[in-house]
Design a protein around this motif. Sequence first.
Motif, PDB file in Angstrom:
ATOM      1  N   UNK A  65       0.720  -1.200   0.136  1.00  0.00           N
ATOM      2  CA  UNK A  65      -0.106   0.104   0.088  1.00  0.00           C
ATOM      3  C   UNK A  65       0.989   1.052  -0.012  1.00  0.00           C
ATOM      4  N   UNK A  66       0.612   2.460  -0.480  1.00  0.00           N
ATOM      5  CA  UNK A  66       1.161   3.355  -0.561  1.00  0.00           C
ATOM      6  C   UNK A  66       1.617   3.911   1.125  1.00  0.00           C
ATOM      7  N   UNK A  67       2.692   4.401   1.293  1.00  0.00           N
ATOM      8  CA  UNK A  67       3.170   4.596   2.413  1.00  0.00           C
ATOM      9  C   UNK A  67       2.200   5.773   3.532  1.00  0.00           C
ATOM     10  N   UNK A  68       1.858   6.558   2.473  1.00  0.00           N
ATOM     11  CA  UNK A  68       0.754   7.577   3.231  1.00  0.00           C
ATOM     12  C   UNK A  68      -0.538   7.217   4.027  1.00  0.00           C
ATOM     13  N   UNK A  69      -0.974   6.219   3.589  1.00  0.00           N
ATOM     14  CA  UNK A  69      -2.074   5.322   3.944  1.00  0.00           C
ATOM     15  C   UNK A  69      -1.692   3.991   4.637  1.00  0.00           C
ATOM     16  N   UNK A  70      -0.660   3.541   4.347  1.00  0.00           N
ATOM     17  CA  UNK A  70      -0.348   2.295   4.694  1.00  0.00           C
ATOM     18  C   UNK A  70      -0.469   1.983   6.295  1.00  0.00           C
ATOM     19  N   UNK A  71      -0.174   2.582   7.097  1.00  0.00           N
ATOM     20  CA  UNK A  71      -0.322   2.525   8.633  1.00  0.00           C
ATOM     21  C   UNK A  71      -1.799   2.656   9.000  1.00  0.00           C
TER      22      UNK A  71
END
Length: 287
Positions: A157-163
């Motif tokens: 997933x894109x790092x800005x939304x993965x967490x």
Amino acid sequence: MCLLLGLGVLAFMYPLVQAESGGLSRLWWLFLVGAAVLARRVRAPRSGGCWPGGRRRCCDPRLFSTVRGYAIGAGVGTLYFIGFSGVWLVFALFYQRGLHYSPLESGLAVTPFAIGSAGAAVVSGRLVDRFGRLLTVCGLTGVIVGLGTAAVLLRFAPLDVAPWLAAPALFAGGIGGGFVVSPNITMTLRDVPVRMAGAAGGALQTGRQRLGAAVGTAALPGLFYLVLGRGDDFQVALFVALCAALGAMLTSLALAAYDWLRDRRRRAAHGKCPEEVANSPVHSRSL
């Protein structure tokens, strides 16, 4: 002889700690040394677990050979902590070095697992007498599914939304984790004779939270840095380290499932329904 135990663990851990600088390829022979030292450590005469000269051993090997469920329970706990303990250090490295989170933000990112685990632990003690080893099997399955899903999301997933996407998966894994540790201790120690309770509890604690946690916290970050040093990004390094942790947990699940299936066969052989078995006292074999 505790010195032998320490030397054996050190021989296993040192190549893992030095993995980033090529320790696995240079120091692989230490694994053989560690295995030989630990084998010498656990070897004992047949007469009561004493060393020559009458000195008592701090861990009676009969616990593992004659007490039903103890060896498997100890293995389940040790393997689980190998994967479980190192995971959080790897997450901290990923969030703080890879995503530049503060320590507080890094801790909050994995808090859903702790919340789920705390909630499940409240009820797990009430359910272990009813469901037995099946509770551990279900808990380990939940941890593996939750952490595995989080690993995939944090990898692709894109790092800005993965967490944010990984948070529900961590919460689900935490619920599973709440059904692992305490029920496994209960199932491991339930057939131990009272006179061996102290030795059994000490050996279980040593293997589970000392050896397992030590190996996990050395191996997984070492693997994380090893992958990172080969030019891969933080997402790949995290994914590989989490897969290694899941491998240890899968082995733990296999042991727990084997013990559960063996118990079901024993129930069938004695012609007892689960309710009768749950309500009847369980006696260990005589030592």
